[in-house]
Design a protein around this motif. Sequence first.
Motif, PDB file in Angstrom:
ATOM      1  N   ILE A 165       0.846  -1.203   0.000  1.00 44.50           N
ATOM      2  CA  ILE A 165       0.000   0.000   0.000  1.00 44.50           C
ATOM      3  C   ILE A 165       0.885   1.257   0.000  1.00 44.50           C
ATOM      4  O   ILE A 165       0.677   2.180  -0.784  1.00 44.50           O
ATOM      5  CB  ILE A 165      -0.930  -0.009   1.234  1.00 44.50           C
ATOM      6  CG1 ILE A 165      -1.945  -1.145   1.110  1.00 44.50           C
ATOM      7  CG2 ILE A 165      -1.628   1.333   1.399  1.00 44.50           C
ATOM      8  CD1 ILE A 165      -2.725  -1.434   2.386  1.00 44.50           C
ATOM      9  N   GLY A 166       1.885   1.252   0.879  1.00 42.65           N
ATOM     10  CA  GLY A 166       2.732   2.433   1.031  1.00 42.65           C
ATOM     11  C   GLY A 166       3.491   2.790  -0.233  1.00 42.65           C
ATOM     12  O   GLY A 166       3.637   3.966  -0.580  1.00 42.65           O
TER      13      GLY A 166
ATOM     14  N   ILE B 204      -6.682   0.945  -2.350  1.00 48.32           N
ATOM     15  CA  ILE B 204      -5.595   0.076  -2.806  1.00 48.32           C
ATOM     16  C   ILE B 204      -5.892  -1.336  -2.317  1.00 48.32           C
ATOM     17  O   ILE B 204      -6.233  -1.539  -1.152  1.00 48.32           O
ATOM     18  CB  ILE B 204      -4.235   0.554  -2.253  1.00 48.32           C
ATOM     19  CG1 ILE B 204      -3.968   1.997  -2.688  1.00 48.32           C
ATOM     20  CG2 ILE B 204      -3.113  -0.363  -2.725  1.00 48.32           C
ATOM     21  CD1 ILE B 204      -2.833   2.680  -1.942  1.00 48.32           C
TER      22      ILE B 204
ATOM     23  N   ILE C 208       3.902  15.771  -2.509  1.00 46.94           N
ATOM     24  CA  ILE C 208       3.789  14.372  -2.096  1.00 46.94           C
ATOM     25  C   ILE C 208       2.319  14.067  -1.826  1.00 46.94           C
ATOM     26  O   ILE C 208       1.646  14.855  -1.168  1.00 46.94           O
ATOM     27  CB  ILE C 208       4.641  14.145  -0.829  1.00 46.94           C
ATOM     28  CG1 ILE C 208       6.130  14.220  -1.184  1.00 46.94           C
ATOM     29  CG2 ILE C 208       4.306  12.826  -0.164  1.00 46.94           C
ATOM     30  CD1 ILE C 208       7.060  14.159   0.008  1.00 46.94           C
ATOM     31  N   PRO C 209       1.802  12.944  -2.341  1.00 44.16           N
ATOM     32  CA  PRO C 209       0.379  12.650  -2.103  1.00 44.16           C
ATOM     33  C   PRO C 209       0.063  12.530  -0.611  1.00 44.16           C
ATOM     34  O   PRO C 209       0.880  12.048   0.171  1.00 44.16           O
ATOM     35  CB  PRO C 209       0.176  11.295  -2.783  1.00 44.16           C
ATOM     36  CG  PRO C 209       1.264  11.200  -3.799  1.00 44.16           C
ATOM     37  CD  PRO C 209       2.430  11.935  -3.199  1.00 44.16           C
ATOM     38  N   THR C 210      -1.120  12.973  -0.258  1.00 44.73           N
ATOM     39  CA  THR C 210      -1.595  12.820   1.127  1.00 44.73           C
ATOM     40  C   THR C 210      -2.774  11.857   1.127  1.00 44.73           C
ATOM     41  O   THR C 210      -3.175  11.339   0.078  1.00 44.73           O
ATOM     42  CB  THR C 210      -2.044  14.164   1.727  1.00 44.73           C
ATOM     43  OG1 THR C 210      -3.276  14.545   1.090  1.00 44.73           O
ATOM     44  CG2 THR C 210      -0.998  15.235   1.540  1.00 44.73           C
ATOM     45  N   MET C 211      -3.325  11.674   2.297  1.00 44.98           N
ATOM     46  CA  MET C 211      -4.469  10.770   2.434  1.00 44.98           C
ATOM     47  C   MET C 211      -5.616  11.171   1.519  1.00 44.98           C
ATOM     48  O   MET C 211      -6.358  10.331   1.021  1.00 44.98           O
ATOM     49  CB  MET C 211      -4.929  10.799   3.899  1.00 44.98           C
ATOM     50  CG  MET C 211      -5.955   9.767   4.233  1.00 44.98           C
ATOM     51  SD  MET C 211      -6.470   9.894   5.952  1.00 44.98           S
ATOM     52  CE  MET C 211      -5.065   9.200   6.784  1.00 44.98           C
ATOM     53  N   ALA C 212      -5.759  12.460   1.315  1.00 45.31           N
ATOM     54  CA  ALA C 212      -6.865  12.949   0.499  1.00 45.31           C
ATOM     55  C   ALA C 212      -6.672  12.605  -0.986  1.00 45.31           C
ATOM     56  O   ALA C 212      -7.630  12.625  -1.758  1.00 45.31           O
ATOM     57  CB  ALA C 212      -6.999  14.460   0.669  1.00 45.31           C
TER      58      ALA C 212
ATOM     59  N   MET D   6      -4.986   9.688  -2.147  1.00 44.07           N
ATOM     60  CA  MET D   6      -4.793   8.276  -2.465  1.00 44.07           C
ATOM     61  C   MET D   6      -6.117   7.547  -2.683  1.00 44.07           C
ATOM     62  O   MET D   6      -7.088   7.758  -1.972  1.00 44.07           O
ATOM     63  CB  MET D   6      -3.999   7.582  -1.351  1.00 44.07           C
ATOM     64  CG  MET D   6      -2.558   8.062  -1.229  1.00 44.07           C
ATOM     65  SD  MET D   6      -1.603   7.999  -2.765  1.00 44.07           S
ATOM     66  CE  MET D   6      -1.512   6.238  -3.058  1.00 44.07           C
TER      67      MET D   6
ATOM     68  N   CYS E 252       1.956   5.178  -2.810  1.00 42.43           N
ATOM     69  CA  CYS E 252       1.960   6.612  -2.547  1.00 42.43           C
ATOM     70  C   CYS E 252       3.149   7.256  -3.264  1.00 42.43           C
ATOM     71  O   CYS E 252       3.015   8.275  -3.947  1.00 42.43           O
ATOM     72  CB  CYS E 252       2.033   6.815  -1.049  1.00 42.43           C
ATOM     73  SG  CYS E 252       1.996   8.502  -0.563  1.00 42.43           S
TER      74      CYS E 252
END
Lengths: 784, 184
Positions: A681-682, A724, A715-719, A721, A685
Amino acid sequence: MSEGFTQRVPRKFLGKYRPKIDGQEKASGKAKYADDLTIKSRFPDLLYARVLHSPHPHARIRGFDSSKAEALPGVVAILTYKDPAIAALKLTNAGWTDCVDTVPWDRMMFQYRDRRVLGEYAAWVGDEMGFAVAAESEEIAEEALRLIDIDWEVLPFVLDPIAAMRPDAPLVHQDLFATNVLPPDPTGGQDVFEDKGDVDADFARAEVVVEGRSIHHNATQGSMDNWCCLVDWKADQLTVWSNSYAADQLRMHIHEMLGLPLHKIRAIASYVGGQFGRGDTGDQPFFLFTALLAKKAGRPVKYRHNRRESFLNSRQPAIYDCKAGARRDGTITSMYFKSIGNVGAYADLSMFALKFVPKELAEMVLAHIPNLRMESYGVYTNGLPGCMMRGVGNSQFNLIFGHMIDLLAERLGMDPIDLCVKNFAHEWESLPSASLDAVLREGAKRIGWESRHLPGKGEPYEGVKRRGIGFSMHPAWHAEWQEKRRGQVQVSMTLNPDCTVLLNAASIEIGGGSNTCNVLGCAEALGFLGIGVGDIHWTSVVDTNDGIKDCVQTDSAVSFLQSEVMMHSARDIKERLREIAAAHLKLRPEQVDFAEGRILSPALPSLSMTVKELLRKGDMAPITVNKSLAPDTTPTGIPFFANFAEVEVDTSTGKVDVLKLIVVNDCGTVMYASGAEGQQIGGQCMGMGEALTEEIIYDKATGIPLNFNWIDYTIPTMADMPDIDPVLLEVWKGVGEYGACGIGEGTVTCTPRAILNAIYNAIGVRVNDIPIKPEKIISALGKG
Amino acid sequence: MQKNEAASSRERGIRIRVNGQWRDFALGDDLSASTTLAYLLRERLGFTGLKVSCDEGACGACTVLEDGAAVLSCMVLAVEADGHDIQTIEGLPADDPVVEAFAEQSEPGFGTALQCGYCTPGFVMTARALLNANPSPTLAEVKEALGGNICRCGCYAGIARAVLNASAKIAARKAGAAAPGGRA
């Protein structure tokens, strides 16, 4: 909710869904990192170091006046490039090894020695050079640097690798090399480093020939834990606390460059807040000038990068061209890859990415292509140096590889999944590869591959939005046999008389979860003692004075390498226990066995004694087994992994939204399921960031990077992503008890290409230079 | 004159309640009008749970609670915190449901809520503030509240899950406390 994966071989501890062993320590804020271990309250007399970062992309210091800086209250020590201790230092490199091994200066993996420690030349904006100051505060040290009057000779610079290849281009290292193109080296090989069969003849007779190009930019690692070190050097003893993830190599680096014997150097590290390959192996010049400042000041000196300075190196931007020939039945008969890589200001390990990795891929995935040529050029420019970064070399290669698969399959009118299975496998297996077939079929099932529409032919959403799906696949790395260069893997295991265990499996934990794997592996190996995870003591602190080599967290292989060694340690402990039990029970050792902490013997059927009871009757001395084993190098090939992506493209704005990502890894053996899925998952990102938003931007007129911060480097954030779906499989198996293969590093590799192929499927137009920002989509659609 | 001096002396000091305890600081030495709250908490008081990663309000690693609301301590001046109540991660109770949920996160399909752990205290405190204000958020609300924090290891799925699990823990504890014979 996912049901999770099922183990091929049921085990008690390994391969389970369970919390991380450091979860509580980290979630409660108690875990200590280098910056926390070096605060002033722990070192009341510490000084802070600052160093000049070049304001010019290419320049030389002609002279200086540091008298005002020296007179500034609070300044304790100043080093300049003219200081004899600095001027005497050898030319060096910031990546002596690929980190699996520890090497001295004369055996660095790629022999490009282009770095001066605190030298007078600047090769990029941000170069640490010229002057370093130790002062009572960071502000005073900064002020002192500003007070140094520098006479600069500003030189012409070049940022573009193609321009840098021209004969009239400014030379990045004019005193060292006559051209900006790196000369071939013994490790990377000649410019044409792979040449099998005859690609030219095959292209002439091939029924189908396709050509493509992809461009990968300079994404950066973005570790949140900024580089930090504190050096204390009193009399002849040097101690360094840092967040380098390679303690043994850091000690060797200081030994080789500063001349101290190894027993007078102590390198200590604890948790590291993310690594992702930054700083190559950590042979960074700042360790040296910080040490020399500490010596000069006679006080501990701390040096920590700020966020801007943490933009210290990047993935090598690479322009890849590829030509492939095939028969109409989908048999690929030839492939020719050529890359031009921008290595930035310093070569370091860039040719690892540009030659070493593709050479490995020739064996790992292209082994059954009869005609294969690979050619690469690394080019110096006055930009951020190229470096190791998670997915090193593989990410750049996959961007073209997955493109060629999609392109060729379309030309052949063939499903690209079938094309992959028909052609790609590692050298030690025959076609088709069971592992590759499994990951592709599983991913296809989960994304709904069968219902995929033709490129650009899907139903529009909300008038202007189009959806599409795509995938990319790649061989995993590394399996045990590929870790030959690592040398001995060392583990110390001590059984206390109360049946608790002290485990020293030295490895600096950077977040990958190998510490959890190691504790689980220890519990698994000592299963006959009936112990649990809570009975095992482990430490996050790695200290070279422990006399054990740290197993560096690279290749994602530490998750199983130390556990394999622990199987041997456990056997030795069992033998020692057998001898103790036999002596006590007046039996022969072979008449004794253990299960779940109890002593068993056919000779004494009514025996009721635990191991703990046995040990309590003895001398109460701990049983220690130090095991040091080289990896088993029997070639077993590797498993594969694949990423599938679904995207939605707004054709009016060019914005790409990733709707879903599926990550399928054949792991050989899953060592720790929650950790493995966390890696799957990580990695998305970082991969998605590289594909869509992350990019270092220079002002072309001045050579100054414009976005060395996390507001403009996105850098992508939670909003950002999407959902997955991580999928773990156990199809392939390597050597040893577990026969696992690394997965964590690789999970970033296929994401950009899977997204790009999905974009093509959505809009019917290809964009092959990442990051895919909206203007590139608009331009590709002819709307720009 | 004396009165002015006394006033001046008071002005040159600050008082902050940190994790329940009032602390007095005199300006001078390493504490000036430009000192950040993050610096004060870490370097003066040793609360190293919060991390200074970007030092410019872009990552959330330094998040603490000010009067119950999440603030970026690298963007708050120590003098601005004068008179306020600050809670760092060290001030959370040992059985804090958010800490527990982050530590335990491991169910299939979401990965863990942390890898390297550097961003974790910031996420925990941001989540703590969210749950203080909204004990049962939706996934969309969690994403909105935590969208300013960066986790470079990319554990966002596990983090979001952990926040929802923490919310469930809070509800369960509340129900347990409310029920006859439930624990306090």
